[in-house]
Design an enzyme around this catalytic site. Structure first.
Site, PDB file in Angstrom:
ATOM      1  N   TYR A  25       0.837  -1.204   0.000  1.00 22.39           N
ATOM      2  CA  TYR A  25       0.000   0.000   0.000  1.00 22.39           C
ATOM      3  C   TYR A  25       0.876   1.261   0.000  1.00 22.39           C
ATOM      4  CZ  TYR A  25      -2.928   3.674   2.140  1.00 22.39           C
ATOM      5  OH  TYR A  25      -3.565   4.856   2.429  1.00 22.39           O
ATOM      6  N   SER A 107      -3.628  12.456   8.826  1.00 26.22           N
ATOM      7  CA  SER A 107      -4.578  12.248   7.719  1.00 26.22           C
ATOM      8  C   SER A 107      -5.994  12.033   8.251  1.00 26.22           C
ATOM      9  CB  SER A 107      -4.145  11.008   6.931  1.00 26.22           C
ATOM     10  OG  SER A 107      -5.197  10.539   6.125  1.00 26.22           O
ATOM     11  N   TYR A 130      -9.870  15.755   3.427  1.00 27.07           N
ATOM     12  CA  TYR A 130     -10.292  15.594   2.034  1.00 27.07           C
ATOM     13  C   TYR A 130     -11.502  16.492   1.824  1.00 27.07           C
ATOM     14  CZ  TYR A 130      -7.077  11.819   1.065  1.00 27.07           C
ATOM     15  OH  TYR A 130      -5.937  11.104   0.840  1.00 27.07           O
ATOM     16  N   THR A 156      -6.442  18.608   0.967  1.00 30.55           N
ATOM     17  CA  THR A 156      -5.918  17.867  -0.178  1.00 30.55           C
ATOM     18  C   THR A 156      -6.864  18.038  -1.351  1.00 30.55           C
ATOM     19  OG1 THR A 156      -4.825  16.312   1.279  1.00 30.55           O
ATOM     20  CG2 THR A 156      -5.238  15.553  -0.966  1.00 30.55           C
ATOM     21  N   ARG A 165      -4.542   1.757  -7.619  1.00 30.33           N
ATOM     22  CA  ARG A 165      -3.272   1.070  -7.374  1.00 30.33           C
ATOM     23  C   ARG A 165      -3.548  -0.429  -7.484  1.00 30.33           C
ATOM     24  NH1 ARG A 165      -3.678   5.072  -3.588  1.00 30.33           N
ATOM     25  NH2 ARG A 165      -4.421   3.529  -2.106  1.00 30.33           N
ATOM     26  N   LYS A 252      -2.904  21.262  -0.673  1.00 33.06           N
ATOM     27  CA  LYS A 252      -1.946  20.222  -1.078  1.00 33.06           C
ATOM     28  C   LYS A 252      -2.393  19.537  -2.362  1.00 33.06           C
ATOM     29  CE  LYS A 252      -0.152  15.820   0.720  1.00 33.06           C
ATOM     30  NZ  LYS A 252      -0.921  14.806   0.011  1.00 33.06           N
ATOM     31  N   HIS A 276       0.748  13.674  -4.953  1.00 31.34           N
ATOM     32  CA  HIS A 276       0.266  12.637  -4.028  1.00 31.34           C
ATOM     33  C   HIS A 276       1.211  11.419  -4.031  1.00 31.34           C
ATOM     34  CE1 HIS A 276      -3.725  12.232  -1.873  1.00 31.34           C
ATOM     35  NE2 HIS A 276      -3.200  11.058  -1.596  1.00 31.34           N
ATOM     36  N   ARG A 279       0.400   8.727  -6.654  1.00 33.05           N
ATOM     37  CA  ARG A 279      -0.708   7.807  -6.384  1.00 33.05           C
ATOM     38  C   ARG A 279      -2.002   8.222  -7.066  1.00 33.05           C
ATOM     39  NH1 ARG A 279       0.793   4.841  -1.845  1.00 33.05           N
ATOM     40  NH2 ARG A 279      -1.219   4.587  -0.836  1.00 33.05           N
TER      41      ARG A 279
HETATM   42  C1  LIG Z   1       0.630   5.090   1.993  1.00 30.81           C
HETATM   43  C2  LIG Z   1       0.276   6.497   1.656  1.00 30.81           C
HETATM   44  C3  LIG Z   1      -0.937   7.030   2.092  1.00 30.81           C
HETATM   45  C4  LIG Z   1      -1.249   8.354   1.830  1.00 30.81           C
HETATM   46  N1  LIG Z   1      -2.414   8.886   2.349  1.00 30.81           N
HETATM   47  C5  LIG Z   1      -2.672  10.203   2.167  1.00 30.81           C
HETATM   48  C6  LIG Z   1      -3.788  10.807   2.799  1.00 30.81           C
HETATM   49  O1  LIG Z   1      -4.530  10.172   3.539  1.00 30.81           O
HETATM   50  N2  LIG Z   1      -4.007  12.126   2.559  1.00 30.81           N
HETATM   51  C7  LIG Z   1      -3.188  12.871   1.749  1.00 30.81           C
HETATM   52  O2  LIG Z   1      -3.437  14.067   1.562  1.00 30.81           O
HETATM   53  N3  LIG Z   1      -2.106  12.324   1.171  1.00 30.81           N
HETATM   54  C8  LIG Z   1      -1.833  11.026   1.372  1.00 30.81           C
HETATM   55  N4  LIG Z   1      -0.707  10.475   0.818  1.00 30.81           N
HETATM   56  C9  LIG Z   1       0.232  11.334   0.054  1.00 30.81           C
HETATM   57  C10 LIG Z   1       1.263  11.959   1.002  1.00 30.81           C
HETATM   58  O3  LIG Z   1       0.679  12.917   1.831  1.00 30.81           O
HETATM   59  C11 LIG Z   1       2.386  12.618   0.221  1.00 30.81           C
HETATM   60  O4  LIG Z   1       1.855  13.513  -0.721  1.00 30.81           O
HETATM   61  C12 LIG Z   1       3.285  11.613  -0.495  1.00 30.81           C
HETATM   62  O5  LIG Z   1       3.513  10.486   0.304  1.00 30.81           O
HETATM   63  C13 LIG Z   1       4.607  12.253  -0.843  1.00 30.81           C
HETATM   64  O6  LIG Z   1       5.406  11.381  -1.564  1.00 30.81           O
HETATM   65  P1  LIG Z   1       6.576  10.482  -0.914  1.00 30.81           P
HETATM   66  O7  LIG Z   1       5.882   9.321  -0.253  1.00 30.81           O
HETATM   67  O8  LIG Z   1       7.359  10.060  -2.102  1.00 30.81           O
HETATM   68  O9  LIG Z   1       7.317  11.325   0.086  1.00 30.81           O
HETATM   69  C14 LIG Z   1      -0.369   9.153   1.073  1.00 30.81           C
HETATM   70  C15 LIG Z   1       0.842   8.618   0.642  1.00 30.81           C
HETATM   71  C16 LIG Z   1       1.170   7.306   0.930  1.00 30.81           C
HETATM   72  C17 LIG Z   1       2.495   6.775   0.478  1.00 30.81           C
END
Ligand SMILES: Cc1cc2nc3c(=O)[nH]c(=O)nc-3n(C[C@H](O)[C@H](O)[C@H](O)COP(=O)(O)O)c2cc1C
Length: 388
Positions: A25, A107, A130, A156, A165, A252, A276, A279
């Site tokens: 994940y 989050s 969100y 976000t 994914r 964001k 993100h 993702r």
């Molecule tokens: C496992 C996972 C869960 C995430 N969940 C959220 C989330 O709940 N809310 C959000 O705004 N971004 C979420 N993100 C994005 C992160 O806030 C962030 O933008 C991202 O991890 C940055 O990239 P990096 O992992 O390469 O540092 C998530 C990222 C990952 C890897």
């Protein structure tokens, strides 16, 4: 404790100690994962300008983000299901961040609730929301964040719909994990993780279950998420969220200069150049490539932050040199958490800080504010030479 020299060491331990479903994940991007890969590989395209015989004594990584003092401009990004990477993960990560003197962002889709994190920390943290349809629920989230003394809301804006994914579908990702012969067989090899999970009561989405209408038990959560996200989101609604919250707002997920100007117009205090972590929109530019044009467009009027792809202090230095006033790490701290709980998050932040302060010295700078494009060798066409 094993010898940890870099984030990759923590990543290897994370993989070994955490169920496959949760490791996958974290370590995946949407669709072909092109943007996920380029987020990190594009950092390597930038080279650093070595300077010698420059007084590098008395260096400091201290700075500010949205007016708050930080030991280094590296915040913990909001990461959903952090409490599944390690029992009580959000509480542990928030404690590590507080001790290091960097911001922690919780989050909405966390396992530990806003109240849980507030109870176990002493300094204000940031809360990520969100953009949901239900105003009542949004208002209640804001009220709870105010009661917990959160000092900023991170909205976000790049997830009205979800990028797919593949691994999550194949693994049947859920919190708590569904018990299938495969998941049970895999979890049985993760003894420490399992013991931690047995000892905590925090195994569901703490901000949602029991708070959102019609979500009293975790099994109805998937239908809630499918219905709750707002496909009709526009800048007016973002301005309304700012008004509802009434405090500092960080937007964001901005990857475009025009969107950055819109963020400025709604009165955001900062924006995060972010895809993100690769993702959402697969095929989008890496964040580090998108950063310079956004800094050029709005950087003198609003604080520009950046995330996606940061795995080292050198990466942080490159983002700051391109004009970011702050950065966030997602997977880099999650790797630490999955590897070793709170000590692992601390380790990941220490690794990054040490790399940052060493690299500052080797490029001949003593303070964060002194960093600039002059510290980089930027390949021609780095931002891309795209047809209008
Ligand atoms: C496992 C996972 C869960 C995430 N969940 C959220 C989330 O709940 N809310 C959000 O705004 N971004 C979420 N993100 C994005 C992160 O806030 C962030 O933008 C991202 O991890 C940055 O990239 P990096 O992992 O390469 O540092 C998530 C990222 C990952 C890897």
């Amino acid at each position: 404790m094993p010898v940890i020299t870099c984030i990759d060491d923590l990543k290897r331990l994370h993989k070994k100690r955490t169920p496959k479903m949760f490791y996958d994940y974290a370590e995946s991007g949407s669709y072909t994962e092109q943007t996920f890969r380029e987020n990190t590989s594009d950092f390597a395209q930038l080279r650093l300008r070595q300077k010698v015989a420059v007084d590098m004594s008395g260096r400091s990584t201290a700075s500010t983000m949205i007016g708050e003092d930080v030991a280094m401009p590296v915040a913990l990004a909001p990461v959903g299901l952090t409490g599944m990477q390690h029992a009580d993960g959000e509480i542990l990560a928030a404690k590590a961040a507080e001790k290091m003197g960097v911001p922690f962002t919780l989050s909405t889709m966390s396992i530990c609730s806003i109240e849980d994190v507030a109870e176990h920390t002493t300094k204000p943290f940031w809360f990520q929301v969100y953009t949901l349809k239900d105003d009542d629920f949004m208002n209640r989230l804001f009220e709870r964040a105010r009661a917990a003394k959160c000092s900023a809301i991170v909205i976000t804006v790049d997830l009205q719909i979800m990028g797919q994914r593949h691994k999550d579908l194949k693994n049947g990702l859920s919190a708590p994990p569904k018990l299938t012969p495969q998941s049970i067989a895999n979890m049985m090899t993760k003894v420490q993780w399992g013991l931690g999970m047995l000892q905590t009561k925090r195994r569901f989405f703490g901000n949602i279950v029991g708070h959102a209408k019609g979500v009293s038990d975790p099994s109805s959560l998937s239908s809630w998420t499918a219905e709750a996200f707002d496909e009709s989101l526009d800048w007016k609604r973002i301005a309304k969220f700012k008004e509802m919250w009434g405090g500092k707002v960080i937007l964001k997920g901005v990857m475009d200069a025009e969107d950055a100007r819109n963020a400025l117009a709604v009165g955001a205090d900062a924006i995060v150049v972010s895809n993100h972590g690769g993702r959402q929109l697969d095929g989008a530019l890496s964040s580090i490539r998108a950063l310079p044009s956004i800094v050029d467009a709005v950087g003198d009027k609003i604080e520009v932050h950046m995330d996606s792809g940061i795995r080292s202090g050198q990466d942080v230095l490159k983002a700051l040199s391109l004009g970011a006033k702050g950065t966030y790490v997602g997977r880099a701290f999650v790797n630490g958490l999955g590897a070793m709980g709170e000590a692992g998050v601390t380790k990941s932040l220490e690794v990054i800080q040490k790399e940052l302060i060493t690299t500052m010295g080797l490029v001949g700078e003593r303070t964060i504010n002194d960093l600039g494009r002059h510290n980089l060798l930027i390949p021609k066409g780095f931002e891309g030479d795209w047809v209008d």
